[in-house]
Design an enzyme around this catalytic site. Structure first.
Site, mmCIF file in Angstrom:
data_model
loop_
_atom_site.group_PDB
_atom_site.id
_atom_site.type_symbol
_atom_site.label_atom_id
_atom_site.label_comp_id
_atom_site.label_asym_id
_atom_site.label_seq_id
_atom_site.Cartn_x
_atom_site.Cartn_y
_atom_site.Cartn_z
ATOM 1 N N GLU A 59 -13.971 4.548 4.781
ATOM 2 C CA GLU A 59 -13.689 3.436 5.699
ATOM 3 C C GLU A 59 -14.837 3.229 6.693
ATOM 4 O OE1 GLU A 59 -9.072 2.861 6.012
ATOM 5 O OE2 GLU A 59 -9.571 4.822 6.811
ATOM 6 N N ALA A 104 0.402 12.943 7.307
ATOM 7 C CA ALA A 104 1.147 12.706 6.067
ATOM 8 C C ALA A 104 0.252 13.058 4.896
ATOM 9 C CB ALA A 104 1.573 11.244 5.967
ATOM 10 N N GLY A 138 -0.166 4.597 -0.320
ATOM 11 C CA GLY A 138 -0.817 5.870 -0.033
ATOM 12 C C GLY A 138 0.117 6.672 0.856
ATOM 13 N N SER A 139 -0.388 7.733 1.478
ATOM 14 C CA SER A 139 0.484 8.604 2.259
ATOM 15 C C SER A 139 1.173 7.855 3.398
ATOM 16 C CB SER A 139 -0.318 9.794 2.798
ATOM 17 O OG SER A 139 -1.418 9.339 3.538
ATOM 18 N N GLY A 198 0.843 -1.205 0.000
ATOM 19 C CA GLY A 198 0.000 0.000 0.000
ATOM 20 C C GLY A 198 0.863 1.234 0.000
ATOM 21 N N ASN A 206 -7.334 2.174 9.818
ATOM 22 C CA ASN A 206 -8.318 2.828 10.686
ATOM 23 C C ASN A 206 -9.424 1.838 11.020
ATOM 24 O OD1 ASN A 206 -7.454 5.494 11.079
ATOM 25 N ND2 ASN A 206 -8.189 6.128 9.046
ATOM 26 N N GLY A 219 1.777 4.502 3.692
ATOM 27 C CA GLY A 219 2.744 3.539 3.144
ATOM 28 C C GLY A 219 4.016 4.229 2.683
ATOM 29 N N LYS A 237 -8.376 4.512 19.142
ATOM 30 C CA LYS A 237 -8.324 5.072 17.779
ATOM 31 C C LYS A 237 -9.701 4.969 17.112
ATOM 32 C CE LYS A 237 -6.219 6.815 14.117
ATOM 33 N NZ LYS A 237 -5.373 6.123 13.164
ATOM 34 N N ASN A 265 -14.567 11.294 12.044
ATOM 35 C CA ASN A 265 -14.599 11.126 10.587
ATOM 36 C C ASN A 265 -15.983 11.280 9.956
ATOM 37 O OD1 ASN A 265 -11.983 10.559 11.271
ATOM 38 N ND2 ASN A 265 -11.719 8.981 9.723
#
Lengths: 313, 313
Positions: free
Chosen positions: A270, A136, A9-10, A7, A111, A12, A191, A199
């Protein structure tokens, strides 16, 4: 130690750029071939406090090539880190079938908690979960901005031979501290509660995280999600947890949550791993969570709109 | 018959343009002087099925001039029609104090039921309420489009000398049928339930009315508002009412609700008279309405954002 990060993305990319500074054997698996090629050619660019670090020795592969054909040239993987979105974990685990025996340990950084419902089906001897508290932002296929220094906190679900602990303990990454926690469930619960509180509301109301504290109506809406989430998860230290949620909102007040970004880009969120997970837990425990169910419907409905938009365009 | 219409939004303009075709004594009171002047100069333009009718004999006045100073030249008003937004009714009623004795009857055309909470304070002998089922859109200060033909249904709250009945019965307006109902409470309740179901959700989710039927998640969200509203209002014929709500959504499927338009223009909504009214009723009756309370918070929170935007800009 041989690392594979699935992965790009930011998260990874951020993780790769720090880990690759301390190991020569890191392979970053991307979704798209073109990104893999770009990173191989240009190196991975890490931007932090106006300093650009070019990380050259990140090997790359496309995920499909790695997982389906190409793993023959890797004898074994010590630490596999799964840095895809939660709704992509199922596919990754399916693709891993058949090569799991080459993987000594696996660390999940998603997440929510939807991915934890699939752990029973993993035959890798060492399984861990982590929570990334860094900011990130990926600006192109080979550049990631480290916008906020936090910690990577992780914990064993199943400790195995402690390969991850052995891999992480010698690392000295000042700007990317890694912290091992004793118990994985409280780590993910805290979390999850933050994600559940922040979110969906920020996405639905289209506001930055800080607005949930500043606007008394939104704060009331958030506190109701919080109450229901704590009831479902049987959270013991509620006052302390509420302080934590407010603190995260405060510290990330000018940030757009990942779900708000998903909304802006009209892509899948998500939600299944955040409010969806809470609703499945609530159903198991026969707990009523009407506000969470309502918000869940709102986000799912938006996802339907996004999909219909795709078909039309 | 002397008519005064207070409020020159789309409904006030639509009503004026039809009534003025059958009476020579109609005065339209506008919020802004400039609009009054434009209508006096250009006439009121009514657009319906591509035909433009210029209605010349609409007299105008600014509201403040009419209510505060200028009413001396009008000996009496037979029918005063209040066509302002629900949150403006309080101010209009305050301004009316002192000249109420010149007014024989008053008809309220607001959404929601917040205005009915002020009726105890009116000393005009005849009070009525109405529900406008027409589609109307104001395109500039002197032009209104009649986008959908419906009915004006009205009913007495306090019948007095039946001035309104006497005024309305001889009118023959094919494209603007006026229908008297026996009981005002069911009349307003059914409109209130529709507004409660449709307006807040379409505004929050930023969708046209039809989406609330087409998207299964949104339909589920709407049905929960409906259930709570029916409980609060002690609605007897629930199945029939649900059919009515669905029917309105269907017939107005490509329309933006008035609250969605308010959101788009970042202005105050009629939430206090719709969900706010339901919550006050729920509190009086000690009924729990968590979903309505949650949506109410979302809309009130957005209004706070809009106000803050105003101060900043």
């Amino acid at each position: 130690m041989k690392y594979v990060i699935i992965g790009s993305g930011s998260i990874g990319m951020l993780l790769s750029s720090y880990l690759a500074q301390q190991t020569n054997s890191l392979l970053l698996a991307t979704h798209r071939n073109i990104q893999a090629n770009q990173i191989e050619q240009k190196g991975l660019h890490l931007v932090h406090t106006d300093k650009i670090t070019k990380v050259q020795h990140v090997r790359t592969s496309s995920c499909s090539a790695l997982l389906k054909n190409n793993l023959t040239d890797i004898e074994t993987i010590d630490v596999m880190i799964i840095a895809v979105k939660s709704h992509q974990v199922k596919q990754v685990l399916e693709d891993l079938k058949g090569i799991e025996h080459k993987v000594a340990s696996i660390l999940f950084l998603q997440n929510g908690m939807g991915h934890t419902e699939m752990f029973h089906d993993i035959s890798i001897p060492e399984v861990a979960v982590g929570v990334v508290e860094h900011g990130a932002m990926r600006t192109n296929d080979w550049t990631v901005y480290h916008t906020g220094v936090g910690r990577l906190r992780w914990s064993y679900v199943q400790a195995g031979k402690k390969v991850i602990e052995t891999a992480f303990s010698p690392l000295r990454l000042n700007e990317f501290p890694i912290l091992q926690e004793k118990n994985w469930i409280p780590l993910l619960h805290s979390k999850l509660i933050v994600n559940a509180c922040v979110n969906p509301l920020t996405a639905l109301l289209m506001v930055k995280n800080g607005q949930l504290l500043e606007n008394k109506y939104y704060l009331n809406m958030m506190s109701q999600v919080f109450d229901e989430a704590c009831t479902v998860l049987e959270t013991s230290e509620k006052d302390q947890m509420w302080e934590y949620v407010r603190d995260v909102c405060q510290k990330t007040s000018s940030n757009s949550s990942s779900m708000l970004l998903d909304f802006e880009k009209k892509r899948k969120t998500e939600i299944d791993s955040i409010l969806g997970y809470l609703l499945r837990q609530a159903a198991n425990k026969k707990i009523h969570a009407p506000i969470i169910a309502y918000l869940h419907d709102a986000i799912k409905g938006k996802e339907v709109e996004f999909r219909e938009g795709e078909v039309e365009s």
